[in-house]
Design a protein around this motif. Structure first.
Motif, PDB file in Angstrom:
ATOM      1  N   MET A   1       0.814  -1.209   0.000  1.00 20.34           N
ATOM      2  CA  MET A   1       0.000   0.000   0.000  1.00 20.34           C
ATOM      3  C   MET A   1       0.850   1.263   0.000  1.00 20.34           C
ATOM      4  O   MET A   1       0.427   2.305  -0.499  1.00 20.34           O
ATOM      5  CB  MET A   1      -0.932  -0.002   1.218  1.00 20.34           C
ATOM      6  CG  MET A   1      -2.030  -1.051   1.162  1.00 20.34           C
ATOM      7  SD  MET A   1      -3.052  -0.926  -0.311  1.00 20.34           S
ATOM      8  CE  MET A   1      -3.744   0.715  -0.109  1.00 20.34           C
ATOM      9  N   GLY A   2       2.044   1.194   0.585  1.00 23.75           N
ATOM     10  CA  GLY A   2       2.911   2.372   0.564  1.00 23.75           C
ATOM     11  C   GLY A   2       3.236   2.818  -0.846  1.00 23.75           C
ATOM     12  O   GLY A   2       3.299   4.019  -1.136  1.00 23.75           O
ATOM     13  N   ASP A   3       3.417   1.862  -1.743  1.00 24.51           N
ATOM     14  CA  ASP A   3       3.652   2.196  -3.147  1.00 24.51           C
ATOM     15  C   ASP A   3       2.393   2.766  -3.798  1.00 24.51           C
ATOM     16  O   ASP A   3       2.451   3.726  -4.567  1.00 24.51           O
ATOM     17  CB  ASP A   3       4.095   0.948  -3.913  1.00 24.51           C
ATOM     18  CG  ASP A   3       5.564   0.627  -3.715  1.00 24.51           C
ATOM     19  OD1 ASP A   3       6.370   1.563  -3.598  1.00 24.51           O
ATOM     20  OD2 ASP A   3       5.908  -0.557  -3.671  1.00 24.51           O
ATOM     21  N   ALA A   4       1.254   2.143  -3.508  1.00 26.60           N
ATOM     22  CA  ALA A   4       0.002   2.597  -4.109  1.00 26.60           C
ATOM     23  C   ALA A   4      -0.330   4.020  -3.679  1.00 26.60           C
ATOM     24  O   ALA A   4      -0.732   4.857  -4.494  1.00 26.60           O
ATOM     25  CB  ALA A   4      -1.137   1.646  -3.721  1.00 26.60           C
ATOM     26  N   ILE A   5      -0.128   4.308  -2.396  1.00 26.56           N
ATOM     27  CA  ILE A   5      -0.373   5.663  -1.895  1.00 26.56           C
ATOM     28  C   ILE A   5       0.561   6.659  -2.581  1.00 26.56           C
ATOM     29  O   ILE A   5       0.151   7.748  -3.001  1.00 26.56           O
ATOM     30  CB  ILE A   5      -0.187   5.696  -0.367  1.00 26.56           C
ATOM     31  CG1 ILE A   5      -1.295   4.879   0.317  1.00 26.56           C
ATOM     32  CG2 ILE A   5      -0.180   7.133   0.154  1.00 26.56           C
ATOM     33  CD1 ILE A   5      -1.037   4.602   1.783  1.00 26.56           C
ATOM     34  N   GLY A   6       1.825   6.281  -2.705  1.00 30.76           N
ATOM     35  CA  GLY A   6       2.785   7.157  -3.366  1.00 30.76           C
ATOM     36  C   GLY A   6       2.430   7.423  -4.812  1.00 30.76           C
ATOM     37  O   GLY A   6       2.572   8.554  -5.307  1.00 30.76           O
ATOM     38  N   GLY A   7       1.967   6.382  -5.522  1.00 35.82           N
ATOM     39  CA  GLY A   7       1.567   6.563  -6.907  1.00 35.82           C
ATOM     40  C   GLY A   7       0.427   7.551  -7.056  1.00 35.82           C
ATOM     41  O   GLY A   7       0.410   8.390  -7.977  1.00 35.82           O
ATOM     42  N   LEU A   8      -0.533   7.480  -6.148  1.00 40.78           N
ATOM     43  CA  LEU A   8      -1.658   8.421  -6.181  1.00 40.78           C
ATOM     44  C   LEU A   8      -1.190   9.857  -5.968  1.00 40.78           C
ATOM     45  O   LEU A   8      -1.599  10.773  -6.682  1.00 40.78           O
ATOM     46  CB  LEU A   8      -2.684   8.029  -5.121  1.00 40.78           C
ATOM     47  CG  LEU A   8      -3.516   6.789  -5.426  1.00 40.78           C
ATOM     48  CD1 LEU A   8      -4.249   6.312  -4.177  1.00 40.78           C
ATOM     49  CD2 LEU A   8      -4.525   7.081  -6.535  1.00 40.78           C
ATOM     50  N   PHE A   9      -0.327  10.064  -4.966  1.00 37.19           N
ATOM     51  CA  PHE A   9       0.181  11.416  -4.721  1.00 37.19           C
ATOM     52  C   PHE A   9       1.038  11.902  -5.885  1.00 37.19           C
ATOM     53  O   PHE A   9       1.049  13.094  -6.205  1.00 37.19           O
ATOM     54  CB  PHE A   9       0.975  11.460  -3.417  1.00 37.19           C
ATOM     55  CG  PHE A   9       0.132  11.712  -2.205  1.00 37.19           C
ATOM     56  CD1 PHE A   9      -0.402  12.967  -1.965  1.00 37.19           C
ATOM     57  CD2 PHE A   9      -0.142  10.701  -1.301  1.00 37.19           C
ATOM     58  CE1 PHE A   9      -1.190  13.213  -0.859  1.00 37.19           C
ATOM     59  CE2 PHE A   9      -0.923  10.933  -0.181  1.00 37.19           C
ATOM     60  CZ  PHE A   9      -1.452  12.195   0.051  1.00 37.19           C
ATOM     61  N   GLY A  10       1.766  10.982  -6.518  1.00 40.06           N
ATOM     62  CA  GLY A  10       2.567  11.364  -7.665  1.00 40.06           C
ATOM     63  C   GLY A  10       1.718  11.877  -8.814  1.00 40.06           C
ATOM     64  O   GLY A  10       1.999  12.934  -9.402  1.00 40.06           O
ATOM     65  N   ALA A  11       0.663  11.143  -9.143  1.00 40.70           N
ATOM     66  CA  ALA A  11      -0.232  11.575 -10.216  1.00 40.70           C
ATOM     67  C   ALA A  11      -0.917  12.891  -9.863  1.00 40.70           C
ATOM     68  O   ALA A  11      -1.060  13.784 -10.707  1.00 40.70           O
ATOM     69  CB  ALA A  11      -1.269  10.490 -10.501  1.00 40.70           C
ATOM     70  N   LEU A  12      -1.326  13.020  -8.602  1.00 40.92           N
ATOM     71  CA  LEU A  12      -1.970  14.261  -8.158  1.00 40.92           C
ATOM     72  C   LEU A  12      -1.022  15.443  -8.270  1.00 40.92           C
ATOM     73  O   LEU A  12      -1.406  16.529  -8.734  1.00 40.92           O
ATOM     74  CB  LEU A  12      -2.443  14.100  -6.705  1.00 40.92           C
ATOM     75  CG  LEU A  12      -3.095  15.319  -6.057  1.00 40.92           C
ATOM     76  CD1 LEU A  12      -4.368  15.705  -6.796  1.00 40.92           C
ATOM     77  CD2 LEU A  12      -3.389  15.035  -4.586  1.00 40.92           C
TER      78      LEU A  12
ATOM     79  N   LEU B   1       8.034   9.213  -0.546  1.00 38.11           N
ATOM     80  CA  LEU B   1       6.980   8.210  -0.425  1.00 38.11           C
ATOM     81  C   LEU B   1       6.630   7.911   1.030  1.00 38.11           C
ATOM     82  O   LEU B   1       5.476   7.579   1.343  1.00 38.11           O
ATOM     83  CB  LEU B   1       7.401   6.945  -1.167  1.00 38.11           C
ATOM     84  CG  LEU B   1       7.591   7.177  -2.676  1.00 38.11           C
ATOM     85  CD1 LEU B   1       8.288   5.997  -3.324  1.00 38.11           C
ATOM     86  CD2 LEU B   1       6.268   7.455  -3.355  1.00 38.11           C
ATOM     87  N   THR B   2       7.588   8.052   1.941  1.00 40.50           N
ATOM     88  CA  THR B   2       7.279   7.907   3.357  1.00 40.50           C
ATOM     89  C   THR B   2       6.343   9.019   3.815  1.00 40.50           C
ATOM     90  O   THR B   2       5.409   8.781   4.588  1.00 40.50           O
ATOM     91  CB  THR B   2       8.574   7.920   4.188  1.00 40.50           C
ATOM     92  OG1 THR B   2       9.402   6.823   3.776  1.00 40.50           O
ATOM     93  CG2 THR B   2       8.284   7.781   5.671  1.00 40.50           C
ATOM     94  N   GLU B   3       6.572  10.223   3.319  1.00 43.23           N
ATOM     95  CA  GLU B   3       5.701  11.354   3.658  1.00 43.23           C
ATOM     96  C   GLU B   3       4.298  11.165   3.084  1.00 43.23           C
ATOM     97  O   GLU B   3       3.313  11.608   3.685  1.00 43.23           O
ATOM     98  CB  GLU B   3       6.316  12.651   3.153  1.00 43.23           C
ATOM     99  CG  GLU B   3       7.604  13.031   3.853  1.00 43.23           C
ATOM    100  CD  GLU B   3       8.312  14.208   3.188  1.00 43.23           C
ATOM    101  OE1 GLU B   3       7.723  14.832   2.276  1.00 43.23           O
ATOM    102  OE2 GLU B   3       9.461  14.497   3.579  1.00 43.23           O
ATOM    103  N   ALA B   4       4.197  10.520   1.934  1.00 39.88           N
ATOM    104  CA  ALA B   4       2.883  10.274   1.339  1.00 39.88           C
ATOM    105  C   ALA B   4       2.040   9.383   2.235  1.00 39.88           C
ATOM    106  O   ALA B   4       0.843   9.631   2.439  1.00 39.88           O
ATOM    107  CB  ALA B   4       3.053   9.638  -0.044  1.00 39.88           C
TER     108      ALA B   4
END
Length: 398
Positions: free
Chosen positions: A166-177, A201-204
């Motif tokens: 999930m850490g990767d998935a969350i980061g991907g969402l913030f990246g696109a945003l 990504l840790t901050e995301a």
């Protein structure tokens, strides 16, 4: 091509999951995405299970809707080709350790000298500065140091990672945003310069845990693990049914609490002063959860769902993938759709989220093979001859 980002061109030179997912989401919405991989082995996700007939299935959905080329940016020839490609693109997505592209001769100043309006997304474990800037990272690192793992698990048990990165998935969402936010500025101002986005990504992960810093700051409270209970609503837990299924219950308002009580035939609980409001119910959460668990244990899943649907309560079955696939709402909304695939004809994957009703986005194809679009990129786009392309391939430049 279709979708609101049609015409946007994205160059994805990232690997594994988080940053490439940001590019995949943009591709879902209609952007044209070229993924560049190292010659030979390609992105590491190609080696992730599960496999069918030797083909990586996760890869097919993680990088769907993209085109695929190979290029070794560490070589002088590869660097020169990259610089020729760059003017075609609006967005560059990378996840190398800070300073890597600079060492290869691709500092942001060089990138912007070639494409002045380029949006650069840099995804790393801890960001472009700070004492941890050079550390590597994966989803479990982001989840652990972002606070998610510590609060997940049984009260007396060990901290628990989710069964998916999930850490990767969350980061991907913030990246696109972040990319879309930067593009909005460019859309408003044709003279706006490029942008550099520093995605840690840790901050995301930490950003999504909204309440942790304020409750620690104001109350000195360190949130811990409470299993499947809920720290801000009661009753709320996971209950086993008589026929060995699982359901989850939620509902913080008085109206929803009353509906849930009526669903289990206990209207007396609505007027009980111990449960007069959500704050009081949280204080007595264990008593309420015991009552709801005991009722669920004597009823089948179908009986429970019927009762809560009739009372308009807030309970849901806990689905495995086979149950999601069979659910009539999921089927009506086409949550799972079939996508063209080079190896298997078509494969199933989750549909585009969210839906765009005026300019619909759609899935075009599953992810492809290493370098499958090299001829298009280097011959059609850059005008290289077949002999030149073959020579570059022999020297492992592409």
């Amino acid at each position: 091509m279709s979708g609101p980002l049609e015409g946007l061109k994205v160059l994805d030179i990232a690997t594994i999951i988080a940053a490439p997912l940001a590019a995949t989401l943009l591709a879902d919405y209609g952007a044209e995405v070229l993924k560049i991989e190292m010659p030979g082995h390609g992105d590491g996700v190609r080696s992730f299970p599960p496999f069918k007939d030797g083909k990586p299935l996760w890869w097919k959905t993680a990088n769907r809707n993209k085109q695929f080329a190979t290029l070794d940016l560490r070589t002088p020839e590869g660097l020169a080709l990259f610089k020729r490609l760059l003017p075609r693109f609006d967005v560059l997505i990378e996840n190398f350790r800070p300073g890597t592209l600079d060492r290869w001769g691709l500092s942001k100043e060089v990138l912007w000298s070639i494409q002045p309006r380029l949006v650069i997304l840099r995804a790393t474990a801890f960001g472009q500065d700070g004492p941890y800037r050079g550390r590597p990272g994966f989803a479990r690192i982001f989840e652990a140091m972002g606070g998610l793992t510590y609060i997940t698990g049984e009260t007396a048990g060990e901290p628990t990672h989710p069964g998916y990165p999930m850490g990767d998935a969350i980061g991907g969402l913030f990246g696109a945003l972040g990319v879309l936010a930067a593009l909005w500025k460019r859309a408003k101002d044709k003279d706006a310069p490029g942008e550099e986005i520093d995605l840690a990504l840790t901050e995301a992960v930490f950003r999504l845990l909204d309440v942790l810093p304020v409750e620690f700051d104001q109350l000195g409270f360190v949130r811990g693990r409470i299993g499947n209970a809920n720290g801000y609503s009661a009753p709320a837990a996971v209950y086993r049914t008589r026929d060995d299924h699982w359901v989850t219950l939620a509902g913080s308002t008085n109206a929803l609490y009353a509906a849930n009580c009526r669903a289990i035939g206990r209207p007396d609980l609505i007027e009980d002063p111990r449960f007069a409001n959500n704050a009081e119910r949280v204080k007595h959460a264990s008593e309420l959860n015991d009552i709801f668990q005991a009722w669920c244990a004597t009823h089948t899943l179908d009986e429970i769902l019927a009762a809560f649907n009739a009372a308009q309560g807030t309970l849901a079955p806990i689905y495995a993938i086979d149950q999601i696939a069979a659910d009539p709402q999921a089927q009506a909304r086409e949550m799972i759709t079939r996508v063209a695939d080079r190896d298997f004809g078509s494969v199933a994957m989750s549909n585009v989220v969210p839906r765009f009703m005026v300019d619909p986005a759609r899935l075009r194809h599953a992810a492809g093979d290493v370098g499958q679009d090299n001829r298009m990129v280097y011959q059609d786009w850059l005008g290289l001859s077949e002999a030149e392309i073959d020579a570059l391939k022999r020297r492992d430049v592409i």
